[in-house]
Scaffold this active site. Structure first.
Site, PDB file in Angstrom:
ATOM      1  N   CYS A  31     -24.880 158.084  43.059  1.00  9.44           N
ATOM      2  CA  CYS A  31     -24.302 157.361  44.194  1.00  9.44           C
ATOM      3  C   CYS A  31     -25.226 156.215  44.606  1.00  9.44           C
ATOM      4  O   CYS A  31     -26.298 156.026  44.034  1.00  9.44           O
ATOM      5  CB  CYS A  31     -24.077 158.293  45.387  1.00  9.44           C
ATOM      6  N   CYS A  34     -28.769 156.992  45.450  1.00 10.99           N
ATOM      7  CA  CYS A  34     -29.646 157.143  44.275  1.00 10.99           C
ATOM      8  C   CYS A  34     -30.204 155.787  43.861  1.00 10.99           C
ATOM      9  O   CYS A  34     -31.373 155.675  43.472  1.00 10.99           O
ATOM     10  CB  CYS A  34     -28.871 157.728  43.092  1.00 10.99           C
ATOM     11  N   ASP A 443     -23.609 113.462  38.331  1.00  9.96           N
ATOM     12  CA  ASP A 443     -24.259 112.450  37.514  1.00  9.96           C
ATOM     13  C   ASP A 443     -23.154 111.758  36.706  1.00  9.96           C
ATOM     14  O   ASP A 443     -22.100 112.334  36.470  1.00  9.96           O
ATOM     15  CB  ASP A 443     -25.272 113.135  36.582  1.00  9.96           C
ATOM     16  N   ASP A 646     -27.099 116.998  33.728  1.00 10.48           N
ATOM     17  CA  ASP A 646     -27.438 117.525  32.407  1.00 10.48           C
ATOM     18  C   ASP A 646     -28.508 118.608  32.456  1.00 10.48           C
ATOM     19  O   ASP A 646     -28.841 119.206  31.445  1.00 10.48           O
ATOM     20  CB  ASP A 646     -27.854 116.406  31.448  1.00 10.48           C
ATOM     21  N   ASP A 650     -31.963 115.523  35.601  1.00  8.13           N
ATOM     22  CA  ASP A 650     -31.633 115.681  37.013  1.00  8.13           C
ATOM     23  C   ASP A 650     -32.265 116.939  37.615  1.00  8.13           C
ATOM     24  O   ASP A 650     -31.757 117.490  38.588  1.00  8.13           O
ATOM     25  CB  ASP A 650     -30.106 115.745  37.177  1.00  8.13           C
TER      26      ASP A 650
END
Length: 759
Positions: A31, A34, A443, A646, A650
């Site tokens: 559960c 745990c 871009d 890219d 950038d």
């Protein structure tokens, strides 16, 4: 027979200079409590930097310092509290783990069916035939296998937790069914204890048995549903073939295991077969279905020199290719790793849920005890019976699993769905954050445009006939083939597609920044910009000059070509706007997202691209640092900003953005830079990613709402809060059914996302 060595294990890249981050399967968790316990135990170990447990896929992403602690020590620490860590990363070990999980599911199904078969007659006797001879003894005999055999795991796990002063869902199940069973056994053996006090010796064998049966059913359905949430990973893993055909040193084909392929091997792929590793086509041509990696449905043509990727499916032709990336270095392997890590990551909202799950079981046990004593004090003549039933109902109906599964199941399904659509999501935080995006910065080159200059048109001097044009075109091809200028490649590609022959040249000279000169016998040829031609006193016709001015107004680059001091042609070159960019921009704007374009290009080119793509806001001549400042300015206005680029040039802007999106391009997928990667570089995937985020967040909120409401309403009703007003007291069997179905409903709700459309 040729013997081949298996390649070495791919080394893990360190998260920093000292630590490693790895994901291991965890066994023994039942559960959400745990999961919290496992996480806290690992975090407490010296040398563990961080640990994040995902209960939905039973794994832990742990960052540790290998010089201080190793996987073995972490495994030992978890084993001491009843859990285990699977640290063997070999293919055999992974296959064995999958087999064990399948066997576990089958065993759970068997126990569920048997528990139901044994419980059914107990319920019938308990409800309709209580007065038949030996009714209590028959029910005892039938319920004992259910409690002590089919439900044994709950008691064993609860005892293991108790030994280490922990509690989880198994504790609640063991307490509730154990108390009901022991109380019923006592009343069956010593009924006079109650008769002498004027009370009836009630038994609750049917409640104990049915609770176990319902919870086993819930566990079975939950495990089946959870296995469906990771279907995307299973699909991706199933893409790689088990064996491949390579060309050996003698030039013969031989079949070898896919895992033994090494860089530089020449591999043969026939129609209908899967590409086993990343590589480059050396012989032949074909069309390849790359949809499982890129999300694009149309097959891609492959010829000599083109890249091919592991997991893609060859369709028509046969070809050979040279292995470039193998094992964990392939694009497919990187995608699988990224999806697994993202599915195991935690959304910010999960941190609150974890805190609640960590104290959930002890609080519920406390409420159950208080419920029993409240009934003893206020319950009247049936106080003990009703108090016992209420206490059992409280223990049974409380469900930490629904809380624990609410977020991770939604994340797992969402990340998998994204991967199937060519959207790679690095972590749950970015997925959760993306639904709030209301501004996106794009871009230009490679994002809105193709990022590759192409010849759009060639305009010849009006006095040239068809024969002259073909002859001069072959000369221009020969000139540009020798040039190193990036635009020359576009001209060469253009003529190659027309199967243009290449003329013979006797002399060639490149003048940096101006153009090139070439000679063929007595003829001199020039290719370059207009200033270069004017400096060489080349005659330019008004027809060509007007066309050149018109092309430049369209933001196209013009290359002039002259022969024997006369301009004979102009070549227009442009970085074309992608066919889907305009639709993507319009879709984003309709979704309420403002679109901005930033580019280092000149204003004329930027304006032409923005107009064609339908972008209202743009800036030209922008340096990389200026992009980051622009994003910062938008954020200061309260906008949640995404940046798509890219992923390399950038990087600064991507780091500044709230959500960073890298445009993938072949093998150059910028996975390590951005939080999301679009494999196909198609801008239409950005609206899809935002829709996916919105659907996921909506799903998480639904799951958490129902999980919290279920417990907030269910526990007080089980305690008997309605009894003074309505006389209603929740039957523990109904509580067991409700508890079992709560987890299943949360997982099933998450699975709905698999069938929603993104575009």
């Amino acid at each position: 027979m040729e013997v081949r060595k298996s390649p070495g294990t791919i080394q893990q890249q360190p998260v920093n200079s000292q630590s490693l981050k790895k994901t291991y399967p965890v066994t023994g968790m039942s559960c959400a409590s745990c999961a919290v316990s496992t996480e806290s135990i690992l975090k407490a170990q010296e040398g563990v930097v961080n640990a994040e447990v995902n209960f939905a896929n039973s794994s832990v992403a742990v960052e540790f310092i290998p010089d201080v602690i190793g996987p073995e020590e972490m495994k030992t620490a978890l084993q001491m509290v009843g859990y285990d860590l699977v640290i063997d990363e070999s293919e055999d070990a992974q296959a064995q783990l999958e087999n064990e999980q399948a066997a576990k599911l089958k065993n759970l199904q068997r126990k569920t069916l048997l528990a139901a078969l044994f419980s059914l007659p107990v319920v019938v006797i308990g409800m309709f035939f209580m007065d038949m001879p030996f009714a209590n003894w028959i029910m005892w005999a039938l319920s004992t296998p259910v409690i002590l055999v089919f439900g044994k795991q709950f008691f064993v796990n609860a005892w293991n937790q108790l030994k280490h002063r922990n509690a989880n869902m198994d504790t609640l199940v063991a307490l509730s069914t154990g108390i009901a069973y022991v109380f019923s056994v006592f009343n069956t053996l010593f009924p006079e204890f109650w008769h002498s006090r004027g009370l009836h010796a009630h038994v609750y064998f049917e409640a104990a048995a049915v609770i176990i049966a319902f919870i086993l059913l819930g566990k079975w359905l939950e495990e089946r549903a959870k296995s469906s949430t990771s279907s995307a990973i299973k699909k991706l893993m199933g893409l790689s073939p088990k064996t491949v055909r390579i060309i050996n040193a003698a030039g013969e084909e031989m079949e070898v295991p896919a895992g033994t392929v090494q860089m530089g091997d020449i591999i043969v792929v026939r129609p209908g077969e899967k590409v086993p590793v990343d590589g480059e086509v050396t012989t032949g041509s074909s069309f390849i279905d790359e949809s499982m990696i890129s999300g694009e449905p149309l097959p891609v043509e492959k010829q000599t020199g083109d890249p091919v990727f592991a997991g893609t499916v060859n369709q028509k032709g046969s070809f050979r290719f040279r292995a470039v990336k193998v094992g964990g270095e392939t694009v497919l392997a990187q995608i699988i790793k990224m999806v697994q890590e993202a599915q195991g990551s935690k959304a910010p909202v999960q941190k609150l849920v974890d805190k609640i799950a960590g104290i959930f079981v002890p609080v519920v046990v406390g409420i159950a005890v208080l419920t029993f004593f409240a009934w003893l004090l206020l319950g009247g003549e049936n106080a003990i019976t009703q108090g016992l039933l209420a206490m059992i109902a409280v223990l049974v109906i409380a469900c930490p699993c629904a809380l624990g599964l609410a977020t991770p199941t939604a994340i797992m399904v969402s990340v998998g769905k994204g991967a199937e659509n060519g959207i790679l999501i690095k972590d749950a935080e970015s997925l959760e954050k993306a639904h709030r995006i209301n501004a996106i910065v794009l871009d230009k080159t490679g994002t809105i445009t193709e990022g590759k200059p192409e010849v759009t048109e060639i305009i010849w001097r009006e006095s040239l006939d068809e024969g002259d044009r073909k002859r001069l075109a072959s000369v221009l091809l020969a000139i540009e083939s020798r040039s190193e200028h990036p635009l020359a490649e576009a001209i060469v590609r253009f003529f190659k597609t027309q199967n243009m022959p290449e003329a013979e040249l006797e002399g060639f000279e490149s003048i940096t920044g101006r153009g090139v000169e070439a000679h063929d016998g007595n003829f001199a040829y020039i290719a370059g910009n207009q200033d270069f031609l004017l400096a060489k006193n080349v005659t330019v016709t008004e027809h060509l000059r007007e066309h050149a001015e018109g092309l430049q107004e369209q933001a196209k680059t013009v290359i002039w070509f002259a022969a024997d001091n006369k301009a004979v042609a102009i070549v227009a070159i442009a970085d074309q706007v992608k066919p889907t960019s305009e639709k993507a921009v319009r879709t984003l704007q309709e979704m309420g997202v403002e679109v901005y374009m930033l580019t280092g290009d000149n204003r004329q080119t930027a304006s032409a691209v923005a107009e064609k793509a339908g972008i209202r806001h743009f800036q030209a001549g922008v340096m990389p640092a200026d992009k980051a400042n622009f994003i910062k300015n938008l954020q200061s206005q309260g906008k949640v900003v995404a940046m798509a680029g890219d992923g390399i040039n950038d990087a600064h802007a991507l780091a500044q953005a709230d959500v960073s999106i890298a445009m993938g391009r072949g093998t150059d997928i910028a996975m390590d830079v951005a939080k999301m990667t679009l494999i196909s570089s198609d801008l239409l995937h950005i609206p899809k990613a935002i829709r996916l985020s919105r659907q996921t967040v909506r799903l998480i909120h639904q799951n958490l709402f129902w999980a919290f409401i279920y417990n907030l309403i269910g526990i007080p009703i089980a305690a008997g809060v309605l009894y003074p007003f309505t006389g209603f007291l929740l039957n523990p069997m109904i509580a067991g059914a409700a508890m079992a179905l709560s987890s299943v409903s949360v997982v099933s709700n998450s699975l709905r996302l698999k069938f929603k459309r993104l575009g």
